[in-house]
Motif scaffolding. Structure first.
Motif, PDB file in Angstrom:
ATOM      1  N   SER A   1     -38.318 -85.551  -4.283  1.00 23.01           N
ATOM      2  CA  SER A   1     -38.654 -84.300  -3.611  1.00 23.01           C
ATOM      3  C   SER A   1     -37.537 -83.953  -2.653  1.00 23.01           C
ATOM      4  O   SER A   1     -37.119 -84.789  -1.852  1.00 23.01           O
ATOM      5  N   GLU A   2     -37.031 -82.736  -2.733  1.00 18.01           N
ATOM      6  CA  GLU A   2     -36.096 -82.264  -1.720  1.00 18.01           C
ATOM      7  C   GLU A   2     -36.902 -81.812  -0.508  1.00 18.01           C
ATOM      8  O   GLU A   2     -38.056 -81.443  -0.625  1.00 18.01           O
ATOM      9  N   GLY A   3     -36.291 -81.850   0.630  1.00 18.34           N
ATOM     10  CA  GLY A   3     -36.977 -81.352   1.808  1.00 18.34           C
ATOM     11  C   GLY A   3     -37.571 -82.452   2.648  1.00 18.34           C
ATOM     12  O   GLY A   3     -37.025 -83.545   2.763  1.00 18.34           O
ATOM     13  N   SER A   4     -38.734 -82.179   3.194  1.00 16.95           N
ATOM     14  CA  SER A   4     -39.354 -83.059   4.185  1.00 16.95           C
ATOM     15  C   SER A   4     -40.406 -83.967   3.561  1.00 16.95           C
ATOM     16  O   SER A   4     -40.713 -83.883   2.364  1.00 16.95           O
ATOM     17  N   GLY A   5     -40.994 -84.819   4.406  1.00 13.25           N
ATOM     18  CA  GLY A   5     -42.085 -85.671   3.955  1.00 13.25           C
ATOM     19  C   GLY A   5     -43.281 -84.868   3.488  1.00 13.25           C
ATOM     20  O   GLY A   5     -44.008 -85.295   2.577  1.00 13.25           O
ATOM     21  N   THR A   6     -43.500 -83.714   4.089  1.00 11.02           N
ATOM     22  CA  THR A   6     -44.613 -82.857   3.667  1.00 11.02           C
ATOM     23  C   THR A   6     -44.455 -82.447   2.215  1.00 11.02           C
ATOM     24  O   THR A   6     -45.427 -82.471   1.434  1.00 11.02           O
ATOM     25  N   GLU A   7     -43.236 -82.094   1.817  1.00  9.27           N
ATOM     26  CA  GLU A   7     -42.993 -81.715   0.425  1.00  9.27           C
ATOM     27  C   GLU A   7     -43.134 -82.910  -0.509  1.00  9.27           C
ATOM     28  O   GLU A   7     -43.564 -82.761  -1.650  1.00  9.27           O
TER      29      GLU A   7
ATOM     30  N   ALA B   1     -45.310 -85.316  -0.082  1.00  9.13           N
ATOM     31  CA  ALA B   1     -46.757 -85.465  -0.250  1.00  9.13           C
ATOM     32  C   ALA B   1     -47.288 -84.471  -1.283  1.00  9.13           C
ATOM     33  O   ALA B   1     -48.158 -84.814  -2.101  1.00  9.13           O
ATOM     34  N   GLU B   2     -46.760 -83.255  -1.278  1.00 12.37           N
ATOM     35  CA  GLU B   2     -47.178 -82.254  -2.256  1.00 12.37           C
ATOM     36  C   GLU B   2     -46.797 -82.695  -3.670  1.00 12.37           C
ATOM     37  O   GLU B   2     -47.574 -82.526  -4.625  1.00 12.37           O
ATOM     38  N   LEU B   3     -45.614 -83.267  -3.827  1.00 15.25           N
ATOM     39  CA  LEU B   3     -45.192 -83.770  -5.133  1.00 15.25           C
ATOM     40  C   LEU B   3     -46.110 -84.891  -5.595  1.00 15.25           C
ATOM     41  O   LEU B   3     -46.530 -84.923  -6.767  1.00 15.25           O
TER      42      LEU B   3
ATOM     43  N   ALA C   1     -44.440 -87.559  11.726  1.00 16.37           N
ATOM     44  CA  ALA C   1     -45.831 -87.739  11.306  1.00 16.37           C
ATOM     45  C   ALA C   1     -46.208 -86.895  10.093  1.00 16.37           C
ATOM     46  O   ALA C   1     -47.289 -87.072   9.532  1.00 16.37           O
ATOM     47  N   GLY C   2     -45.319 -85.999   9.669  1.00 18.54           N
ATOM     48  CA  GLY C   2     -45.690 -85.013   8.647  1.00 18.54           C
ATOM     49  C   GLY C   2     -46.153 -85.582   7.328  1.00 18.54           C
ATOM     50  O   GLY C   2     -47.126 -85.089   6.737  1.00 18.54           O
ATOM     51  N   PHE C   3     -45.488 -86.620   6.826  1.00 19.68           N
ATOM     52  CA  PHE C   3     -45.819 -87.165   5.513  1.00 19.68           C
ATOM     53  C   PHE C   3     -47.226 -87.758   5.501  1.00 19.68           C
ATOM     54  O   PHE C   3     -48.062 -87.419   4.653  1.00 19.68           O
ATOM     55  N   GLU C   4     -47.515 -88.612   6.456  1.00 23.03           N
ATOM     56  CA  GLU C   4     -48.830 -89.255   6.494  1.00 23.03           C
ATOM     57  C   GLU C   4     -49.936 -88.239   6.766  1.00 23.03           C
ATOM     58  O   GLU C   4     -51.034 -88.332   6.196  1.00 23.03           O
TER      59      GLU C   4
END
Length: 242
Positions: free
Chosen positions: A100-106, A108-110, A133-136
């Protein structure tokens, strides 16, 4: 241009080679170093059986340090933020790598999109400390079960005033590369630079994301440029933007 690289040594040396190829002078200023939790990581792999997620190449380097006991786990799906981290995972021997390119949030979406097709066991997140904290948070919002294991901790490096004098006083820096919010905060909190803020009056601060740029003092916001995408190619492209 004379460019200060604030990444940890291993990654910073790779960036320095890229800068040299572009015709720039790279100056290494690692502000932290990883302390690896190899035994805890090995145990976490043994205790789990599902997919693995990493948001930093430092996690892959911890896996590399495990050695032969890693072999049975190379067939597990691995989700990584960024091409560079994914490439390190592939070079280590992981077969099923999702990027996933981008951040941990992206990331998680993948994972959410792929979740139905991977082994239904809690995701193992091999994390660092400190971390965003974004990914978790997004995994929780998507109802994806996961276990977080800290496989490394970034320890601050003591920077001598003489080093900073050489880098910023004896010769000016045209640009500083900032790859994380934590690193940016540490950079601007260095006592020598706080005492001599005028040394940064003509320096550009190139940030991987808006979140990182928020750590730049307000008085220097006019010196900030933010990469179009949170990857090193986009960050280095800023050097040619002005």
């Amino acid at each position: 241009m004379r460019v200060v690289v604030t990444r940890p040594a291993h990654s910073g040396e790779r960036t320095a080679r890229r800068l040299a190829e572009m015709g720039h002078e790279a100056v290494l200023l690692p502000l932290s170093k990883p302390i690896r939790h190899i035994d805890a990581t090995r145990q976490a792999l043994s205790d789990t059986r599902g997919a693995i997620a990493v948001t930093s190449a430092e996690a892959i380097r911890t896996l590399r340090a495990i050695g032969q006991p890693l072999q049975p786990h190379l067939g597990r799906p691995l989700f990584a933020v960024g091409k560079a981290t994914a490439d390190e995972a592939k070079n280590l021997g992981f077969i099923h790598v999702f990027t996933s390119e981008g951040s941990g949030t992206e990331l998680a979406e993948l994972i959410s999109r792929e979740w139905a097709d991977i082994p239904q066991a809690p995701l193992l997140y091999l994390a660092g400390s400190p971390r965003a904290a974004g990914f978790e948070a997004r995994l929780t919002g998507l109802n994806i079960p996961f276990q977080t294991v800290e496989c490394y901790r970034m320890q601050n490096i003591i920077i001598e005033d003489a080093t900073l004098r050489r880098l910023f006083f004896d010769a000016s820096a045209d640009a500083v590369l900032l790859y994380s919010h934590q690193t940016a905060k540490r950079f601007f909190s260095l006592p020598f630079l706080q005492r001599h803020q005028n040394l940064l009056a003509s320096t550009r601060f190139l940030c991987l994301s808006e979140a990182i740029a928020e750590a730049v003092p307000p008085s220097l916001h006019s010196h900030v440029d933010i990469a179009n995408m949170p990857d090193e190619d986009s960050l280095l492209a800023l050097l040619a933007a002005k």
